[in-house]
Design a protein around this motif. Structure first.
Motif, PDB file in Angstrom:
ATOM      1  N   GLU A   1       0.831  -1.205   0.000  1.00 17.06           N
ATOM      2  CA  GLU A   1       0.000   0.000   0.000  1.00 17.06           C
ATOM      3  C   GLU A   1       0.862   1.251   0.000  1.00 17.06           C
ATOM      4  O   GLU A   1       0.596   2.207  -0.738  1.00 17.06           O
ATOM      5  N   THR A   2       1.900   1.265   0.810  1.00 15.85           N
ATOM      6  CA  THR A   2       2.803   2.418   0.881  1.00 15.85           C
ATOM      7  C   THR A   2       3.529   2.622  -0.442  1.00 15.85           C
ATOM      8  O   THR A   2       3.655   3.752  -0.925  1.00 15.85           O
ATOM      9  N   ALA A   3       4.004   1.532  -1.049  1.00 15.68           N
ATOM     10  CA  ALA A   3       4.692   1.628  -2.335  1.00 15.68           C
ATOM     11  C   ALA A   3       3.760   2.194  -3.399  1.00 15.68           C
ATOM     12  O   ALA A   3       4.169   3.048  -4.210  1.00 15.68           O
ATOM     13  N   ALA A   4       2.510   1.746  -3.413  1.00  9.09           N
ATOM     14  CA  ALA A   4       1.538   2.255  -4.380  1.00  9.09           C
ATOM     15  C   ALA A   4       1.290   3.742  -4.150  1.00  9.09           C
ATOM     16  O   ALA A   4       1.318   4.538  -5.098  1.00  9.09           O
ATOM     17  N   GLN A   5       1.074   4.112  -2.906  1.00  6.28           N
ATOM     18  CA  GLN A   5       0.819   5.518  -2.590  1.00  6.28           C
ATOM     19  C   GLN A   5       2.024   6.399  -2.939  1.00  6.28           C
ATOM     20  O   GLN A   5       1.849   7.504  -3.464  1.00  6.28           O
ATOM     21  N   ASP A   6       3.216   5.910  -2.679  1.00  4.68           N
ATOM     22  CA  ASP A   6       4.426   6.662  -3.039  1.00  4.68           C
ATOM     23  C   ASP A   6       4.531   6.859  -4.551  1.00  4.68           C
ATOM     24  O   ASP A   6       5.144   7.819  -5.012  1.00  4.68           O
ATOM     25  N   ALA A   7       3.943   5.938  -5.317  1.00  6.61           N
ATOM     26  CA  ALA A   7       3.948   6.032  -6.778  1.00  6.61           C
ATOM     27  C   ALA A   7       2.754   6.830  -7.302  1.00  6.61           C
ATOM     28  O   ALA A   7       2.575   6.955  -8.512  1.00  6.61           O
ATOM     29  N   GLY A   8       1.929   7.350  -6.385  1.00 12.62           N
ATOM     30  CA  GLY A   8       0.780   8.153  -6.795  1.00 12.62           C
ATOM     31  C   GLY A   8      -0.462   7.362  -7.115  1.00 12.62           C
ATOM     32  O   GLY A   8      -1.359   7.851  -7.799  1.00 12.62           O
ATOM     33  N   LEU A   9      -0.532   6.130  -6.615  1.00 16.88           N
ATOM     34  CA  LEU A   9      -1.664   5.250  -6.880  1.00 16.88           C
ATOM     35  C   LEU A   9      -2.351   4.851  -5.588  1.00 16.88           C
ATOM     36  O   LEU A   9      -1.731   4.812  -4.529  1.00 16.88           O
TER      37      LEU A   9
ATOM     38  N   GLU B   1       3.227   0.933 -18.135  1.00  9.56           N
ATOM     39  CA  GLU B   1       4.206  -0.179 -18.147  1.00  9.56           C
ATOM     40  C   GLU B   1       5.389   0.148 -17.242  1.00  9.56           C
ATOM     41  O   GLU B   1       5.831  -0.687 -16.449  1.00  9.56           O
ATOM     42  N   GLU B   2       5.901   1.367 -17.373  1.00  7.79           N
ATOM     43  CA  GLU B   2       7.073   1.768 -16.569  1.00  7.79           C
ATOM     44  C   GLU B   2       6.738   1.799 -15.084  1.00  7.79           C
ATOM     45  O   GLU B   2       7.503   1.312 -14.252  1.00  7.79           O
ATOM     46  N   LEU B   3       5.576   2.350 -14.758  1.00  8.79           N
ATOM     47  CA  LEU B   3       5.170   2.444 -13.364  1.00  8.79           C
ATOM     48  C   LEU B   3       4.995   1.065 -12.739  1.00  8.79           C
ATOM     49  O   LEU B   3       5.511   0.798 -11.647  1.00  8.79           O
ATOM     50  N   ILE B   4       4.301   0.161 -13.435  1.00 10.91           N
ATOM     51  CA  ILE B   4       4.061  -1.158 -12.847  1.00 10.91           C
ATOM     52  C   ILE B   4       5.355  -1.963 -12.790  1.00 10.91           C
ATOM     53  O   ILE B   4       5.554  -2.763 -11.870  1.00 10.91           O
ATOM     54  N   GLU B   5       6.273  -1.742 -13.728  1.00  5.82           N
ATOM     55  CA  GLU B   5       7.565  -2.432 -13.674  1.00  5.82           C
ATOM     56  C   GLU B   5       8.345  -2.010 -12.427  1.00  5.82           C
ATOM     57  O   GLU B   5       8.915  -2.857 -11.729  1.00  5.82           O
ATOM     58  N   ASN B   6       8.332  -0.726 -12.126  1.00  3.69           N
ATOM     59  CA  ASN B   6       9.033  -0.244 -10.928  1.00  3.69           C
ATOM     60  C   ASN B   6       8.391  -0.800  -9.659  1.00  3.69           C
ATOM     61  O   ASN B   6       9.099  -1.223  -8.732  1.00  3.69           O
ATOM     62  N   LEU B   7       7.072  -0.797  -9.609  1.00  2.00           N
ATOM     63  CA  LEU B   7       6.385  -1.345  -8.435  1.00  2.00           C
ATOM     64  C   LEU B   7       6.620  -2.846  -8.305  1.00  2.00           C
ATOM     65  O   LEU B   7       6.849  -3.359  -7.202  1.00  2.00           O
ATOM     66  N   ALA B   8       6.559  -3.560  -9.425  1.00  2.00           N
ATOM     67  CA  ALA B   8       6.774  -5.011  -9.386  1.00  2.00           C
ATOM     68  C   ALA B   8       8.189  -5.330  -8.919  1.00  2.00           C
ATOM     69  O   ALA B   8       8.393  -6.277  -8.145  1.00  2.00           O
ATOM     70  N   ASP B   9       9.156  -4.548  -9.360  1.00  2.00           N
ATOM     71  CA  ASP B   9      10.534  -4.768  -8.938  1.00  2.00           C
ATOM     72  C   ASP B   9      10.683  -4.573  -7.426  1.00  2.00           C
ATOM     73  O   ASP B   9      11.323  -5.374  -6.746  1.00  2.00           O
ATOM     74  N   ALA B  10      10.055  -3.531  -6.894  1.00  2.00           N
ATOM     75  CA  ALA B  10      10.105  -3.295  -5.447  1.00  2.00           C
ATOM     76  C   ALA B  10       9.421  -4.426  -4.688  1.00  2.00           C
ATOM     77  O   ALA B  10       9.930  -4.895  -3.658  1.00  2.00           O
ATOM     78  N   HIS B  11       8.286  -4.898  -5.192  1.00  7.02           N
ATOM     79  CA  HIS B  11       7.566  -5.988  -4.534  1.00  7.02           C
ATOM     80  C   HIS B  11       8.352  -7.296  -4.601  1.00  7.02           C
ATOM     81  O   HIS B  11       8.389  -8.058  -3.632  1.00  7.02           O
ATOM     82  N   ARG B  12       8.975  -7.547  -5.737  1.00  8.73           N
ATOM     83  CA  ARG B  12       9.795  -8.753  -5.863  1.00  8.73           C
ATOM     84  C   ARG B  12      10.928  -8.725  -4.839  1.00  8.73           C
ATOM     85  O   ARG B  12      11.200  -9.725  -4.169  1.00  8.73           O
ATOM     86  N   GLY B  13      11.555  -7.581  -4.688  1.00 13.42           N
ATOM     87  CA  GLY B  13      12.626  -7.453  -3.699  1.00 13.42           C
ATOM     88  C   GLY B  13      12.136  -7.709  -2.286  1.00 13.42           C
ATOM     89  O   GLY B  13      12.799  -8.396  -1.502  1.00 13.42           O
ATOM     90  N   GLU B  14      10.985  -7.159  -1.948  1.00 11.53           N
ATOM     91  CA  GLU B  14      10.433  -7.369  -0.605  1.00 11.53           C
ATOM     92  C   GLU B  14      10.055  -8.834  -0.395  1.00 11.53           C
ATOM     93  O   GLU B  14      10.324  -9.402   0.666  1.00 11.53           O
ATOM     94  N   LEU B  15       9.461  -9.449  -1.392  1.00 13.69           N
ATOM     95  CA  LEU B  15       9.107 -10.868  -1.263  1.00 13.69           C
ATOM     96  C   LEU B  15      10.355 -11.742  -1.127  1.00 13.69           C
ATOM     97  O   LEU B  15      10.357 -12.710  -0.361  1.00 13.69           O
ATOM     98  N   ARG B  16      11.380 -11.418  -1.858  1.00 15.93           N
ATOM     99  CA  ARG B  16      12.625 -12.175  -1.725  1.00 15.93           C
ATOM    100  C   ARG B  16      13.219 -12.005  -0.333  1.00 15.93           C
ATOM    101  O   ARG B  16      13.800 -12.932   0.215  1.00 15.93           O
TER     102      ARG B  16
END
Length: 132
Positions: A28-36, A104-119
């Protein structure tokens, strides 16, 4: 008859639930930081994960929302330049929706952050699951 749940299993279940809630808070925080909003983030992720442009009705099913709610959600994402519709005649639920290059760019950045957190939390989650 099912066997009784042990104290260790209760602790593992509680720990697993806590980790899930912390991950959702991170998301939720990552999404909000991205303006979503979190819902907009989930919509972009579902659209990106689809093998082709997704229809409003299918997106509604994936998000567990009513089609008219998803239509409004898609409208807001389109105003932000994150998705585009391919207008067709007739039923608005049959309108294909896809990401723009900005989306595409926005979701790629969010997905990368989420992948890192999940790892980062994967070993902890795996350990908790083994204890249940």
């Amino acid at each position: 008859m099912a066997r009784a749940i042990t104290e260790e299993e209760y602790r593992a279940l509680a720990g697993f639930r806590q980790e899930l809630r912390e991950f959702l808070s991170f998301s939720e925080t990552a999404a909000q930081d991205a303006g979503l909003t979190p819902q907009q983030h989930q919509a972009l992720l579902a659209i990106r994960a689809a093998p082709k442009a997704v229809l409003i009705g299918e997106l509604a099913r994936q998000l567990a929302l009513r089609p008219n709610s998803v239509t409004g959600l898609v409208d807001r994402l389109a105003k932000q330049g994150l998705v585009e519709r391919r207008e067709t005649e007739g039923d608005r639920r049959r309108v294909p929706v896809s990401l723009t290059s900005r989306g595409e760019e926005l979701i790629e950045n969010l997905a990368d952050a989420h992948r890192g957190e999940l790892r980062r939390i994967r070993p902890l989650l795996a350990n908790l699951l083994l204890r249940i």
